[in-house]
Design a protein around this motif. Sequence first.
Motif, PDB file in Angstrom:
ATOM      1  N   ILE A  11       0.860  -1.177   0.000  1.00 30.05           N
ATOM      2  CA  ILE A  11       0.000   0.000   0.000  1.00 30.05           C
ATOM      3  C   ILE A  11       0.899   1.230   0.000  1.00 30.05           C
ATOM      4  O   ILE A  11       1.779   1.368   0.860  1.00 30.05           O
ATOM      5  CB  ILE A  11      -0.914   0.027   1.237  1.00 30.05           C
ATOM      6  CG1 ILE A  11      -1.792  -1.232   1.280  1.00 30.05           C
ATOM      7  CG2 ILE A  11      -1.788   1.285   1.231  1.00 30.05           C
ATOM      8  CD1 ILE A  11      -2.606  -1.368   2.561  1.00 30.05           C
ATOM      9  N   ILE A  12       0.675   2.127  -0.958  1.00 29.03           N
ATOM     10  CA  ILE A  12       1.514   3.320  -1.105  1.00 29.03           C
ATOM     11  C   ILE A  12       0.612   4.530  -1.281  1.00 29.03           C
ATOM     12  O   ILE A  12      -0.251   4.544  -2.165  1.00 29.03           O
ATOM     13  CB  ILE A  12       2.466   3.184  -2.316  1.00 29.03           C
ATOM     14  CG1 ILE A  12       3.334   1.926  -2.175  1.00 29.03           C
ATOM     15  CG2 ILE A  12       3.332   4.434  -2.455  1.00 29.03           C
ATOM     16  CD1 ILE A  12       4.025   1.509  -3.461  1.00 29.03           C
ATOM     17  N   ALA A  13       0.812   5.533  -0.443  1.00 29.33           N
ATOM     18  CA  ALA A  13       0.034   6.771  -0.549  1.00 29.33           C
ATOM     19  C   ALA A  13       0.964   7.908  -0.947  1.00 29.33           C
ATOM     20  O   ALA A  13       2.143   7.907  -0.593  1.00 29.33           O
ATOM     21  CB  ALA A  13      -0.646   7.090   0.781  1.00 29.33           C
ATOM     22  N   LEU A  14       0.427   8.872  -1.669  1.00 33.84           N
ATOM     23  CA  LEU A  14       1.199  10.033  -2.078  1.00 33.84           C
ATOM     24  C   LEU A  14       1.015  11.164  -1.068  1.00 33.84           C
ATOM     25  O   LEU A  14      -0.103  11.613  -0.830  1.00 33.84           O
ATOM     26  CB  LEU A  14       0.802  10.499  -3.477  1.00 33.84           C
ATOM     27  CG  LEU A  14       1.566   9.904  -4.663  1.00 33.84           C
ATOM     28  CD1 LEU A  14       2.964  10.471  -4.759  1.00 33.84           C
ATOM     29  CD2 LEU A  14       1.607   8.383  -4.590  1.00 33.84           C
ATOM     30  N   SER A  15       2.129  11.606  -0.482  1.00 32.77           N
ATOM     31  CA  SER A  15       2.139  12.772   0.398  1.00 32.77           C
ATOM     32  C   SER A  15       2.769  13.923  -0.383  1.00 32.77           C
ATOM     33  O   SER A  15       2.605  14.018  -1.598  1.00 32.77           O
ATOM     34  CB  SER A  15       2.903  12.458   1.687  1.00 32.77           C
ATOM     35  OG  SER A  15       2.948  13.592   2.519  1.00 32.77           O
ATOM     36  N   ILE A  67       1.955  -7.102   4.922  1.00 27.23           N
ATOM     37  CA  ILE A  67       1.584  -6.031   4.000  1.00 27.23           C
ATOM     38  C   ILE A  67       2.323  -4.758   4.402  1.00 27.23           C
ATOM     39  O   ILE A  67       2.221  -4.321   5.543  1.00 27.23           O
ATOM     40  CB  ILE A  67       0.062  -5.776   4.022  1.00 27.23           C
ATOM     41  CG1 ILE A  67      -0.690  -7.008   3.524  1.00 27.23           C
ATOM     42  CG2 ILE A  67      -0.305  -4.554   3.185  1.00 27.23           C
ATOM     43  CD1 ILE A  67      -2.196  -6.920   3.696  1.00 27.23           C
ATOM     44  N   THR A  68       3.071  -4.182   3.491  1.00 26.16           N
ATOM     45  CA  THR A  68       3.769  -2.942   3.801  1.00 26.16           C
ATOM     46  C   THR A  68       2.895  -1.740   3.469  1.00 26.16           C
ATOM     47  O   THR A  68       2.096  -1.772   2.538  1.00 26.16           O
ATOM     48  CB  THR A  68       5.096  -2.821   3.037  1.00 26.16           C
ATOM     49  OG1 THR A  68       4.830  -2.683   1.630  1.00 26.16           O
ATOM     50  CG2 THR A  68       5.983  -4.041   3.268  1.00 26.16           C
ATOM     51  N   VAL A  69       3.069  -0.683   4.263  1.00 27.87           N
ATOM     52  CA  VAL A  69       2.320   0.558   4.064  1.00 27.87           C
ATOM     53  C   VAL A  69       3.305   1.711   4.147  1.00 27.87           C
ATOM     54  O   VAL A  69       3.938   1.935   5.189  1.00 27.87           O
ATOM     55  CB  VAL A  69       1.224   0.749   5.133  1.00 27.87           C
ATOM     56  CG1 VAL A  69       0.338   1.948   4.772  1.00 27.87           C
ATOM     57  CG2 VAL A  69       0.383  -0.507   5.296  1.00 27.87           C
ATOM     58  N   ASN A  70       3.467   2.427   3.056  1.00 29.85           N
ATOM     59  CA  ASN A  70       4.427   3.525   2.994  1.00 29.85           C
ATOM     60  C   ASN A  70       3.842   4.714   2.242  1.00 29.85           C
ATOM     61  O   ASN A  70       2.804   4.601   1.582  1.00 29.85           O
ATOM     62  CB  ASN A  70       5.713   3.066   2.290  1.00 29.85           C
ATOM     63  CG  ASN A  70       6.458   2.007   3.071  1.00 29.85           C
ATOM     64  OD1 ASN A  70       7.054   2.285   4.110  1.00 29.85           O
ATOM     65  ND2 ASN A  70       6.431   0.773   2.572  1.00 29.85           N
ATOM     66  N   VAL A  81      -2.214  12.466   5.746  1.00 31.01           N
ATOM     67  CA  VAL A  81      -1.904  11.267   4.970  1.00 31.01           C
ATOM     68  C   VAL A  81      -0.749  10.510   5.614  1.00 31.01           C
ATOM     69  O   VAL A  81      -0.802   9.280   5.787  1.00 31.01           O
ATOM     70  CB  VAL A  81      -1.577  11.622   3.509  1.00 31.01           C
ATOM     71  CG1 VAL A  81      -0.951  10.430   2.783  1.00 31.01           C
ATOM     72  CG2 VAL A  81      -2.828  12.077   2.769  1.00 31.01           C
ATOM     73  N   GLU A  82       0.304  11.226   5.971  1.00 34.18           N
ATOM     74  CA  GLU A  82       1.466  10.563   6.573  1.00 34.18           C
ATOM     75  C   GLU A  82       1.099   9.924   7.908  1.00 34.18           C
ATOM     76  O   GLU A  82       1.590   8.840   8.244  1.00 34.18           O
ATOM     77  CB  GLU A  82       2.616  11.558   6.718  1.00 34.18           C
ATOM     78  CG  GLU A  82       3.143  12.024   5.376  1.00 34.18           C
ATOM     79  CD  GLU A  82       4.433  12.831   5.476  1.00 34.18           C
ATOM     80  OE1 GLU A  82       5.016  12.921   6.591  1.00 34.18           O
ATOM     81  OE2 GLU A  82       4.870  13.377   4.438  1.00 34.18           O
ATOM     82  N   ILE A  85      10.736  -2.504   3.910  1.00 34.13           N
ATOM     83  CA  ILE A  85      10.488  -1.077   4.137  1.00 34.13           C
ATOM     84  C   ILE A  85       9.022  -0.919   4.507  1.00 34.13           C
ATOM     85  O   ILE A  85       8.132  -1.288   3.743  1.00 34.13           O
ATOM     86  CB  ILE A  85      10.828  -0.248   2.888  1.00 34.13           C
ATOM     87  CG1 ILE A  85      12.307  -0.424   2.536  1.00 34.13           C
ATOM     88  CG2 ILE A  85      10.496   1.224   3.111  1.00 34.13           C
ATOM     89  CD1 ILE A  85      12.700   0.200   1.230  1.00 34.13           C
ATOM     90  N   ASN A  86       8.774  -0.358   5.688  1.00 35.77           N
ATOM     91  CA  ASN A  86       7.408  -0.264   6.178  1.00 35.77           C
ATOM     92  C   ASN A  86       7.248   0.951   7.076  1.00 35.77           C
ATOM     93  O   ASN A  86       8.177   1.330   7.806  1.00 35.77           O
ATOM     94  CB  ASN A  86       7.034  -1.535   6.961  1.00 35.77           C
ATOM     95  CG  ASN A  86       5.549  -1.639   7.230  1.00 35.77           C
ATOM     96  OD1 ASN A  86       4.724  -1.256   6.391  1.00 35.77           O
ATOM     97  ND2 ASN A  86       5.189  -2.161   8.388  1.00 35.77           N
ATOM     98  N   ALA A  87       6.089   1.597   7.003  1.00 36.85           N
ATOM     99  CA  ALA A  87       5.746   2.754   7.836  1.00 36.85           C
ATOM    100  C   ALA A  87       6.712   3.922   7.615  1.00 36.85           C
ATOM    101  O   ALA A  87       6.987   4.688   8.527  1.00 36.85           O
ATOM    102  CB  ALA A  87       5.736   2.365   9.325  1.00 36.85           C
ATOM    103  N   GLN A  88       7.188   4.064   6.375  1.00 36.63           N
ATOM    104  CA  GLN A  88       8.144   5.103   6.060  1.00 36.63           C
ATOM    105  C   GLN A  88       7.563   6.125   5.075  1.00 36.63           C
ATOM    106  O   GLN A  88       6.635   5.832   4.340  1.00 36.63           O
ATOM    107  CB  GLN A  88       9.413   4.483   5.438  1.00 36.63           C
ATOM    108  CG  GLN A  88      10.093   3.460   6.326  1.00 36.63           C
ATOM    109  CD  GLN A  88      10.499   4.021   7.669  1.00 36.63           C
ATOM    110  OE1 GLN A  88      11.123   5.082   7.751  1.00 36.63           O
ATOM    111  NE2 GLN A  88      10.150   3.310   8.733  1.00 36.63           N
ATOM    112  N   VAL A  89       8.167   7.314   5.088  1.00 34.07           N
ATOM    113  CA  VAL A  89       7.849   8.349   4.107  1.00 34.07           C
ATOM    114  C   VAL A  89       9.115   8.603   3.299  1.00 34.07           C
ATOM    115  O   VAL A  89      10.117   9.090   3.832  1.00 34.07           O
ATOM    116  CB  VAL A  89       7.367   9.651   4.765  1.00 34.07           C
ATOM    117  CG1 VAL A  89       7.067  10.704   3.696  1.00 34.07           C
ATOM    118  CG2 VAL A  89       6.136   9.393   5.617  1.00 34.07           C
ATOM    119  N   LEU A  90       9.090   8.233   2.034  1.00 33.22           N
ATOM    120  CA  LEU A  90      10.233   8.402   1.139  1.00 33.22           C
ATOM    121  C   LEU A  90      10.091   9.742   0.425  1.00 33.22           C
ATOM    122  O   LEU A  90       9.164   9.941  -0.366  1.00 33.22           O
ATOM    123  CB  LEU A  90      10.282   7.247   0.133  1.00 33.22           C
ATOM    124  CG  LEU A  90      11.399   7.271  -0.911  1.00 33.22           C
ATOM    125  CD1 LEU A  90      12.763   7.329  -0.244  1.00 33.22           C
ATOM    126  CD2 LEU A  90      11.283   6.069  -1.821  1.00 33.22           C
TER     127      LEU A  90
END
Length: 246
Positions: free
Chosen positions: A135-139, A176-179, A160-161, A234-239
């Motif tokens: 799961i990937i969201a755009l911040s 399941i990763t969420v970033n 969002v973050e 990689i999980n719970a991160q903001v890239l």
Amino acid sequence: MITKTRTAIVTGGSRGIGRAISIRLAKDGYAVVVNYIGNKEQADRTVADIKGLGGNALAIQGDVGNVEDMERLFATAVETFGSIDVVVNSAGIMPMLPIQEADMDAFDKVINVNLRGTFIVLGQAARHLERGGRIIALSSSVIAHSFPGYGPYIATKAGVEGLVRVLANEMRGRGITVNAIAPGPVGTDLFLEGKSEEQIARISGLATLEPRLGSPEEIAAAVSFLAGPDGTWINAQVLRVNGGMA
């Protein structure tokens, strides 16, 4: 009989960054469900471009802020392709809204798309993804700045973050990763609309790597990384993909 294939849903997937993400994930071997809200012509063009590359894609209209629309989006994806492996919430709007003007209608619209929409899409993703899903969201990297007029937009992206980190904890043990990915300024219609050449030049200069805007394809490459085999741990991160935006 349903034939299972690797499938990605990209909300706001017909234009700008979302379009680049849709095309990149198709190149990576995913069947792509291209969600759009109003521009069917552009969505159909994105699907045609993916099919022209030998990929598989389907355009589905729907408002991310509408629960019924998103339930239909996810149900159709499962019915068509058998499963959902990656969800990228790229849908968003960025109007300039000075706080002192107190334009509540415009404020509510930003909240509905950027924050409520993310909450709904992340919830649907959490319900439908199987082990190994992404799961990937755009911040946005603009969170670190306090540009005049960006108040409502920054508020939604900060939210969002927060949602991404909480959902990552809620997915504990499910594989399941969420970033989130926080782009810097990118040369899309969303960013360029309503800005003068002077404003664009000033914001472009914030990148320390070199003074320029990012490209949609550079953001899509980061999504590909998080969605691919190298993003497993990689999980719970903001890239923050922003050229070292100061």
